[in-house]
Motif scaffolding. Sequence first.
Motif, PDB file in Angstrom:
ATOM      1  N   LYS A 136     -19.138   0.569   4.435  1.00 15.85           N
ATOM      2  CA  LYS A 136     -18.791   1.801   3.719  1.00 15.85           C
ATOM      3  C   LYS A 136     -18.721   3.134   4.463  1.00 15.85           C
ATOM      4  O   LYS A 136     -18.360   4.280   3.998  1.00 15.85           O
ATOM      5  N   ASP A 137     -19.182   3.008   5.726  1.00 16.55           N
ATOM      6  CA  ASP A 137     -19.266   4.345   6.313  1.00 16.55           C
ATOM      7  C   ASP A 137     -18.097   4.677   7.421  1.00 16.55           C
ATOM      8  O   ASP A 137     -17.848   5.524   7.971  1.00 16.55           O
ATOM      9  N   ALA A 138     -17.169   3.609   7.531  1.00 12.06           N
ATOM     10  CA  ALA A 138     -16.241   3.511   8.659  1.00 12.06           C
ATOM     11  C   ALA A 138     -14.836   4.297   8.052  1.00 12.06           C
ATOM     12  O   ALA A 138     -14.545   4.076   6.705  1.00 12.06           O
ATOM     13  N   ALA A 196       0.724  -1.115   0.027  1.00 11.05           N
ATOM     14  CA  ALA A 196       0.007  -0.021   0.021  1.00 11.05           C
ATOM     15  C   ALA A 196       0.871   1.308  -0.092  1.00 11.05           C
ATOM     16  O   ALA A 196       0.432   2.319  -0.756  1.00 11.05           O
ATOM     17  N   THR A 197       1.942   1.088   0.718  1.00 14.75           N
ATOM     18  CA  THR A 197       3.018   2.508   0.554  1.00 14.75           C
ATOM     19  C   THR A 197       3.426   2.397  -0.662  1.00 14.75           C
ATOM     20  O   THR A 197       3.697   3.898  -0.974  1.00 14.75           O
ATOM     21  N   LEU A 198       3.586   1.763  -1.576  1.00 11.90           N
ATOM     22  CA  LEU A 198       4.137   1.752  -2.936  1.00 11.90           C
ATOM     23  C   LEU A 198       2.975   2.601  -3.676  1.00 11.90           C
ATOM     24  O   LEU A 198       3.409   3.337  -4.881  1.00 11.90           O
ATOM     25  N   ILE A 199       1.907   2.405  -3.778  1.00  7.89           N
ATOM     26  CA  ILE A 199       0.631   2.993  -4.190  1.00  7.89           C
ATOM     27  C   ILE A 199      -0.196   3.838  -3.327  1.00  7.89           C
ATOM     28  O   ILE A 199      -1.549   3.766  -3.484  1.00  7.89           O
ATOM     29  N   SER A 200       0.328   4.521  -2.450  1.00  9.74           N
ATOM     30  CA  SER A 200      -0.529   5.059  -1.455  1.00  9.74           C
ATOM     31  C   SER A 200      -1.593   5.920  -1.841  1.00  9.74           C
ATOM     32  O   SER A 200      -2.620   6.211  -1.285  1.00  9.74           O
ATOM     33  N   GLY A 201      -1.609   6.572  -2.860  1.00 12.97           N
ATOM     34  CA  GLY A 201      -2.422   7.599  -3.469  1.00 12.97           C
ATOM     35  C   GLY A 201      -3.498   7.030  -3.938  1.00 12.97           C
ATOM     36  O   GLY A 201      -4.712   7.307  -3.633  1.00 12.97           O
ATOM     37  N   ALA A 202      -3.273   5.996  -4.562  1.00 15.01           N
ATOM     38  CA  ALA A 202      -4.549   5.231  -5.315  1.00 15.01           C
ATOM     39  C   ALA A 202      -5.253   4.385  -4.144  1.00 15.01           C
ATOM     40  O   ALA A 202      -6.482   4.453  -4.101  1.00 15.01           O
ATOM     41  N   VAL A 203      -4.292   3.815  -3.272  1.00 17.32           N
ATOM     42  CA  VAL A 203      -5.252   3.059  -2.026  1.00 17.32           C
ATOM     43  C   VAL A 203      -5.881   4.176  -0.911  1.00 17.32           C
ATOM     44  O   VAL A 203      -7.176   3.954  -0.821  1.00 17.32           O
ATOM     45  N   ASN A 204      -5.188   5.288  -0.793  1.00 21.57           N
ATOM     46  CA  ASN A 204      -6.202   6.211   0.012  1.00 21.57           C
ATOM     47  C   ASN A 204      -7.310   6.522  -0.763  1.00 21.57           C
ATOM     48  O   ASN A 204      -8.396   6.961   0.013  1.00 21.57           O
ATOM     49  N   TRP A 205      -7.126   6.979  -2.161  1.00 22.72           N
ATOM     50  CA  TRP A 205      -8.708   7.207  -2.735  1.00 22.72           C
ATOM     51  C   TRP A 205      -9.558   6.300  -2.779  1.00 22.72           C
ATOM     52  O   TRP A 205     -10.744   6.372  -2.442  1.00 22.72           O
ATOM     53  N   ALA A 206      -9.101   5.132  -2.757  1.00 23.36           N
ATOM     54  CA  ALA A 206     -10.032   3.715  -2.681  1.00 23.36           C
ATOM     55  C   ALA A 206     -10.796   3.656  -1.612  1.00 23.36           C
ATOM     56  O   ALA A 206     -12.001   2.989  -1.574  1.00 23.36           O
ATOM     57  N   THR A 207     -10.011   3.778  -0.398  1.00 22.84           N
ATOM     58  CA  THR A 207     -10.418   3.489   0.773  1.00 22.84           C
ATOM     59  C   THR A 207     -10.920   4.637   1.612  1.00 22.84           C
ATOM     60  O   THR A 207     -11.531   4.651   2.570  1.00 22.84           O
ATOM     61  N   ARG A 208     -11.104   5.954   0.738  1.00 16.05           N
ATOM     62  CA  ARG A 208     -11.567   7.046   1.509  1.00 16.05           C
ATOM     63  C   ARG A 208     -13.013   7.125   1.739  1.00 16.05           C
ATOM     64  O   ARG A 208     -13.637   6.715   0.810  1.00 16.05           O
ATOM     65  N   ARG A 209     -13.736   7.752   2.687  1.00 16.48           N
ATOM     66  CA  ARG A 209     -15.045   7.624   3.046  1.00 16.48           C
ATOM     67  C   ARG A 209     -15.742   8.288   1.719  1.00 16.48           C
ATOM     68  O   ARG A 209     -15.246   9.444   1.311  1.00 16.48           O
ATOM     69  N   GLY A 210     -16.687   7.805   1.111  1.00 14.32           N
ATOM     70  CA  GLY A 210     -17.418   8.631   0.020  1.00 14.32           C
ATOM     71  C   GLY A 210     -16.808   8.084  -1.255  1.00 14.32           C
ATOM     72  O   GLY A 210     -17.128   8.562  -2.381  1.00 14.32           O
ATOM     73  N   SER A 211     -15.638   7.318  -1.324  1.00 13.16           N
ATOM     74  CA  SER A 211     -15.183   6.845  -2.499  1.00 13.16           C
ATOM     75  C   SER A 211     -16.181   5.808  -3.276  1.00 13.16           C
ATOM     76  O   SER A 211     -16.888   5.132  -2.615  1.00 13.16           O
ATOM     77  N   PRO A 212     -16.240   6.033  -4.543  1.00 12.35           N
ATOM     78  CA  PRO A 212     -17.153   5.038  -5.427  1.00 12.35           C
ATOM     79  C   PRO A 212     -17.025   3.617  -4.984  1.00 12.35           C
ATOM     80  O   PRO A 212     -17.699   2.631  -5.262  1.00 12.35           O
ATOM     81  N   LEU A 213     -15.872   3.172  -4.538  1.00 16.19           N
ATOM     82  CA  LEU A 213     -15.237   1.724  -4.513  1.00 16.19           C
ATOM     83  C   LEU A 213     -15.764   1.270  -3.036  1.00 16.19           C
ATOM     84  O   LEU A 213     -15.595  -0.162  -2.840  1.00 16.19           O
TER      85      LEU A 213
END
Length: 447
Positions: free
Chosen positions: A167-169, A138-155
Amino acid sequence: MREGSLEAPTRHPLDWENPDFYDEEKLDAEMRRVFDICHGCRRCFNLCDSFPRLFDLVDESKSGELDTVASADFKKVVDACTLCDMCFLTKCPYVPPHEFNLDFPHLILRYRAVEAKKNGVGAIDHALTETDRNGKWATLISGAVNWATRRGSPLRGLEEKFAGIDKDAELPEYANQSLQAKAKANPPARNEKAPARARKAALYATCYGDYNDTSIGMAALAVLARNGVETEVVHPHCCGMPKLEQGLLGEVAEAARKVAAAFAPYIEQGYDIVAPVPSCALMLKFEWPLILPNDASVKRLAEATFDLSEYIVDIARKEGLVDGMAPIEGGVAFHMSCHSRAQNFGQKGAELLNLIPQADVAVVERCSGHGGAWGYKKGNFETAMKVGKPAMRQLNTAGKKHVVSECPLAGIHLEQGIEQLAGDAPKPERVGHPIVLMARAYGVTSE
């Protein structure tokens, strides 16, 4: 027979390598023995959701007693336990050395170990316990991982459906570089004239400290260097707490052996071992020696290990901290995490904060409700928010500029609850650990 006990609670080693430990009939008999005592006492009704579930099962049964509660329903009680240890340490009057010999958290752990041995652990749940592997990627691609796991992300909807993560945590973000790499690239200058200059410490990075919030470790390095402590960052392996929660005792024992072997040379050279996350400190100091009671390396590591706040306070008491801290304005609402309390060393985080001029600390000793990965799960998140609401309310109404918990995952969870309670009103700033505020007071950067 004595009612209750005034002696300090003691724990027995886990007999997890004995075949009887996994005997389902013997486990059921012990569950019934313990649950019946809990039902007759009910002192722990307000600690977490496990006990209300148990008492509801009894009260709604045909006889109003445990004898008409189906054993299959015990799983509802087990699934609500976060292994916080607060029932054992703060509420139960029947813990050893009392002859009733109750250790509710370790009974729950035994149940989960039997489940894991019989049915295995699901692929997703097991994958979530591989925190070192997950963190490295995850640290290698932290930008993508953080976007994907952020609240409100479509994923997040897909993550809830396939991984069971609500999804709300609010989830922790990943750093773009590990603590080990940052510490190597930017080592703080050591004050060789400080009173504690004879000390040496190996900072156990932990998975969270290495891959998620590196500000905690960098602040610790800066404060220790300012106080003359020769410090190295070491992260040989995860402490195994996520695997413990799943009942994977064999894998926890393997982690304990690896970490103990890696730290053995440091201990031989006079280093103290310092863990910045309370859950990890708890594993090294208390849980591992109960899982591997005959392992000399594990015992040596336990004896050499300090929680980070405990270590700073120890320096302050024995050698004294160097001067130069500026006041922290606005005050601090401090959450005493369950796994800090479980170490049974007092309010060390609050003691650390009170070493800072004008810290104005308000202490909240209520469970955050989070319970590690448990609190992220679909079906648990709402319960985690409910259990944590009293702490969230106290922290929000304390009127302080900063809010901090020594447990970083609890801190994120509490911040989310405070946001819900506060609405559009001003909210306190969450800080990852008390050491971050001390680093600010010293004027040293934490990153």
